[in-house]
Design a protein around this motif. Structure first.
Motif, PDB file in Angstrom:
ATOM      1  N   GLU A   1       0.842  -1.580   0.434  1.00  0.00           N
ATOM      2  CA  GLU A   1       0.468   0.177  -0.130  1.00  0.00           C
ATOM      3  C   GLU A   1       0.993   1.294   0.091  1.00  0.00           C
ATOM      4  O   GLU A   1       0.828   2.641  -0.241  1.00  0.00           O
TER       5      GLU A   1
ATOM      6  N   GLU B   1       1.808   1.302  -3.449  1.00  0.00           N
ATOM      7  CA  GLU B   1       0.457   2.315  -4.285  1.00  0.00           C
ATOM      8  C   GLU B   1       0.724   3.207  -3.905  1.00  0.00           C
ATOM      9  O   GLU B   1       0.134   4.517  -5.578  1.00  0.00           O
ATOM     10  N   ARG B   2       1.309   4.308  -3.032  1.00  0.00           N
ATOM     11  CA  ARG B   2       0.581   5.551  -3.041  1.00  0.00           C
ATOM     12  C   ARG B   2       2.287   6.644  -3.631  1.00  0.00           C
ATOM     13  O   ARG B   2       1.759   7.020  -4.087  1.00  0.00           O
TER      14      ARG B   2
END
Length: 290
Positions: A118, A121-122
């Motif tokens: 995650e 992904e950011r």
């Protein structure tokens, strides 16, 4: 990249001009500065560490101290003009093998993997296409492999798996037997801590922490904790104190040599990540040698 509230016809003051040398840390930047780094095809660097036991001679912060120390030593060595931004370190990782010892913090494998992915992904959402996962803890290695592959598939970005303990050490820095079996709290980590954070080392507790792995290798066994055929181990399986290796071999001078050596390799890796032709990720430009 001009600020949107700049009056037309003016030249915005750069971060360096306004505030001195630009910080390499993601959290010190503004949204537009992050976007500008991404637009410049910058490299994002995520330090991965652990908070876990390293015997009674080293602190729980050993892996984190080493990761940040190597990053700090590497950044000045990165060639001028290579944009790089360092994300806040993921201090707590996967440390199940050390969970029998007080003070060890660990995420579940599923949680740790999700956090790495995650965050990646950011980073991709901010526009970055190049990410270096810089890891200082052996227990994170499998997660780094999985997170890198997931991000490659889902975000179509270059994700570099960089475990400093997989970098080739300086020649003749330590005996081969120590490099092979001093897996945790041995000479290598103790030496770097003596250089990076000497006040944290409990010098009176430094010793030779013999390993089950060394005994198996001496008996000619193929099976061992690491190597060609390794078994899953808890730290106390290798030595009851949780450390392995001869920490008595460690000196501050050796630590300095190791830090500078690994930092040079990390800096080179950042430069190569920046120069990597992203067209190759989809099978293109394979005939090019540059």
């Amino acid at each position: 990249m001009p600020f949107i509230d700049e009056p037309a016809g003016t030249t915005p003051m750069t971060d360096t001009a306004a505030h001195g040398a630009a910080s390499p840390w993601w959290q010190d930047r503004t949204p537009q500065e992050i976007a500008a780094l991404a637009a410049a095809d910058g490299v994002a660097l995520l330090p991965l560490a652990a908070i876990e036991q390293h015997g009674e001679h080293l602190p729980l912060s050993t892996d984190l101290d080493i990761a940040l120390g190597l990053v700090d030593a590497a950044l000045p060595r990165v060639r001028a003009g290579v944009p790089v931004c360092v994300l806040p370190p993921l201090a707590v990782g996967l440390s199940l093998e050390h969970s029998a010892f007080a003070g060890t913090l660990s995420l579940r494998p599923e949680t740790a993997l999700a956090v790495m992915v995650e965050l990646g992904e950011r980073v991709a959402a901010a526009g970055f296409r190049r990410l270096v996962l810089f890891n200082s803890h052996g227990g994170n290695k499998a997660l780094v492999d999985l997170a890198a592959l997931k991000l490659r598939v889902e975000c179509r970005m270059l994700v570099v798996r960089a475990n400093y303990f997989r970098f080739a050490p300086p020649p003749d820095a330590l005996p081969a037997d120590e490099l092979r079996h001093g897996l945790h709290g041995g000479a290598l980590e103790t030496a770097m801590m003596l250089h990076l954070a000497p006040a944290k080392v409990r010098s009176g507790r430094v010793g030779n922490f013999d390993s089950l792995g060394r005994h198996l290798a001496a008996a000619g066994r193929l099976l061992g904790p690491e190597g060609e055929a390794g078994f899953a181990w808890m730290a106390q399986d290798l030595n009851p104190c949780g450390a392995t290796g001869d920490a008595r071999l460690a000196t501050p001078a050796l630590g300095d040599r190791l830090v500078q050596h690994f930092a040079r390799q990390l800096a080179r890796l950042v430069e190569e990540a920046h120069a990597f032709d992203l067209a190759r990720l989809d099978g293109g430009a394979l005939d090019r040698a540059d």
